[in-house]
Scaffold this motif. Structure first.
Motif, PDB file in Angstrom:
ATOM      1  N   SER A 233      -5.341   7.782  -2.749  1.00 22.89           N
ATOM      2  CA  SER A 233      -4.496   7.235  -1.688  1.00 22.89           C
ATOM      3  C   SER A 233      -5.402   6.770  -0.558  1.00 22.89           C
ATOM      4  CB  SER A 233      -3.530   8.300  -1.185  1.00 22.89           C
ATOM      5  OG  SER A 233      -2.746   7.804  -0.109  1.00 22.89           O
TER       6      SER A 233
ATOM      7  N   HIS B  70      -4.927  12.607   2.598  1.00 19.65           N
ATOM      8  CA  HIS B  70      -4.362  11.838   1.484  1.00 19.65           C
ATOM      9  C   HIS B  70      -4.769  12.479   0.154  1.00 19.65           C
ATOM     10  CE1 HIS B  70      -2.939   8.252   3.663  1.00 19.65           C
ATOM     11  NE2 HIS B  70      -3.872   8.593   4.526  1.00 19.65           N
TER      12      HIS B  70
ATOM     13  N   ARG C 185       0.458  11.659   1.204  1.00 26.80           N
ATOM     14  CA  ARG C 185      -0.208  12.710   1.964  1.00 26.80           C
ATOM     15  C   ARG C 185       0.414  14.059   1.616  1.00 26.80           C
ATOM     16  NH1 ARG C 185       1.195  12.004   7.386  1.00 26.80           N
ATOM     17  NH2 ARG C 185       2.866  10.648   6.733  1.00 26.80           N
TER      18      ARG C 185
ATOM     19  N   SER D  50       0.939   5.190   0.377  1.00 28.01           N
ATOM     20  CA  SER D  50       0.151   6.302   0.897  1.00 28.01           C
ATOM     21  C   SER D  50       0.840   7.599   0.530  1.00 28.01           C
ATOM     22  CB  SER D  50       0.035   6.217   2.418  1.00 28.01           C
ATOM     23  OG  SER D  50      -0.701   5.084   2.798  1.00 28.01           O
TER      24      SER D  50
ATOM     25  N   THR E 121       0.847  -1.187   0.000  1.00 27.73           N
ATOM     26  CA  THR E 121       0.000   0.000   0.000  1.00 27.73           C
ATOM     27  C   THR E 121       0.882   1.235   0.000  1.00 27.73           C
ATOM     28  OG1 THR E 121      -1.728  -1.136   1.248  1.00 27.73           O
ATOM     29  CG2 THR E 121      -1.792   1.269   1.246  1.00 27.73           C
TER      30      THR E 121
END
Length: 122
Positions: A121, A117, A109, A107, A105
């Motif tokens: 995301s 996010h 931000r 991510s 995964t």
């Protein structure tokens, strides 16, 4: 901008005003690229992110706008190496390489303390 008082323009009117884009707004930032779909162990893959403000205006890109992390179901921090991001045109380009197989995964931000996010995301 023209300013009028009692029917007459004030001194210096009209004024020239420059409007600039606001700060990056996570939900409007646009990530694209193969690394967002698949990473193959040992092979570099790339993705880029275009920064947009709350109104969809382009924001001048900066390699420090985003915080990118990777994780798997068993590891909080996956074995994914990210090269130093670079600004390319109106986007920030990332290159990622993993040494593990299985679901990862990514991510993305906006900002170091933010939990917001970018679009797509988790």
């Amino acid at each position: 901008v023209s300013v009028v008082a009692t029917g007459l323009p004030i001194v210096g009117s009209p004024f020239k005003v420059s409007a600039v884009a606001g700060s990056p707004f996570a939900a409007n930032c646009v990530p694209v690229g193969s690394a967002l779909v698949q990473l193959n162990a040992g092979v570099s893959a790339t993705f880029s992110i275009a920064a947009r403000d709350a109104y969809g205006n382009d924001v001048a890109p900066s390699s420090s706008i985003y915080v990118v992390t990777a994780s798997t179901a068993t590891l909080t921090t996956a074995a994914v190496a990210f090269e130093t991001p670079t600004v390319v045109g109106k986007t920030v380009l990332y290159s990622a390489r993993t040494t593990v197989s299985g679901p990862i995964t990514l991510s993305v931000r906006v900002g170091s303390g933010s939990i917001a996010h970018v679009a797509g995301s988790p």
